[in-house]
Write an enzyme that holds these catalytic residues in place. Sequence first.
Site, short mmCIF file in Angstrom:
data_model
loop_
_atom_site.label_atom_id
_atom_site.label_comp_id
_atom_site.label_asym_id
_atom_site.label_seq_id
_atom_site.Cartn_x
_atom_site.Cartn_y
_atom_site.Cartn_z
N CYS A 134 0.83 -1.21 0.00
CA CYS A 134 0.00 0.00 0.00
C CYS A 134 0.86 1.25 0.00
O CYS A 134 1.39 1.65 1.04
CB CYS A 134 -0.94 0.00 1.20
N CYS A 137 -0.68 4.09 2.10
CA CYS A 137 -0.52 3.89 3.55
C CYS A 137 0.91 4.16 4.00
O CYS A 137 1.14 4.80 5.03
CB CYS A 137 -0.89 2.46 3.93
N ASP A 138 1.87 3.62 3.27
CA ASP A 138 3.25 3.57 3.77
C ASP A 138 4.26 4.40 2.98
O ASP A 138 5.42 4.51 3.40
CB ASP A 138 3.73 2.11 3.78
#
Length: 310
Positions: A134, A137-138
Amino acid sequence: MLDLAIIGGGPAGLSAGLYATRGGLKNVVMFEKGLPGGQITSSSEIENYPGSAQILSGLDFMAPWSEQCMRFGLKHAMEEVTRISKNKEGTFHIALAGGKSEEAKSVVIATGSAPKRANFEGEAEFFGKGVSTCATCDGFFYKNKEVVALGGGDTALEEALYLSHICSKVYLVHRRDTFRASPSTIEKVKNNPKIELVLNVSIKKAYGDAMGLNGLIVVDKEGNERDIKVPGVFVFVGMNVNNTILKQEDGRFLCEMDDNGNVIVDLNMHTSVKGLFAAGDIRTKAQKQVVCAAGDGATAGIQALEYVNH
């Protein structure tokens, strides 16, 4: 008979339960074999959920959800659902592992999907410690650092472009020399000076230490190896939709699905079958974000409430 059966205990399933029970449904059960939370609990850090300013691990972030969502009567059954089918009278049959079953007036499917793994050496060992699926997300955790994006489809190229706005350099690693993405996306990638194409190679192994990932060894078809020293690798090789419980004995699905096995829904999370709703990553065109899954779940819960009551 249950008023509502919710299959899946991630953000979508929990939110559906919260809104349905708070709205007045009395007999609502969420079927989740393990602890509630969903796949987001495996994320190392969550920092993009609106209203949650503190950076938390996925596990810590989801910890209070169960208490809040069960405050109004939602029950959690640690049972594995094996199949959902429609009864002649319009209710649903929930088949459980071990031969048990339940009947329900309505059902919300929130079983989600799981990113496919590329299955290279070290992928599992460093997952969450340098290996991610992701970028949204990261990606921020690799600001001004070099990373690898793995894959050749639209998602891989789009995420490589996204990462190029954050990272100092993105190595786009693909096993072929052609991409499955749209021509316009391919053109953007090729014209991006921060993206280096590493084509016709496969990942031999990921390596690192107790602190996390240090790099990848890739190998071409002639056996030549290259060491790409990066702290982060983003794997985008597709998704596995968790849709098996919708398959009927004759092999067909209970409701209409798209070509990728996602459940087709309208804006109110209605499927093609009355009383059956789908929310979160399992639905078509899902954004694969916690905030979106929670919104889907809330919508599905409200719609299930209205369906049962009226």
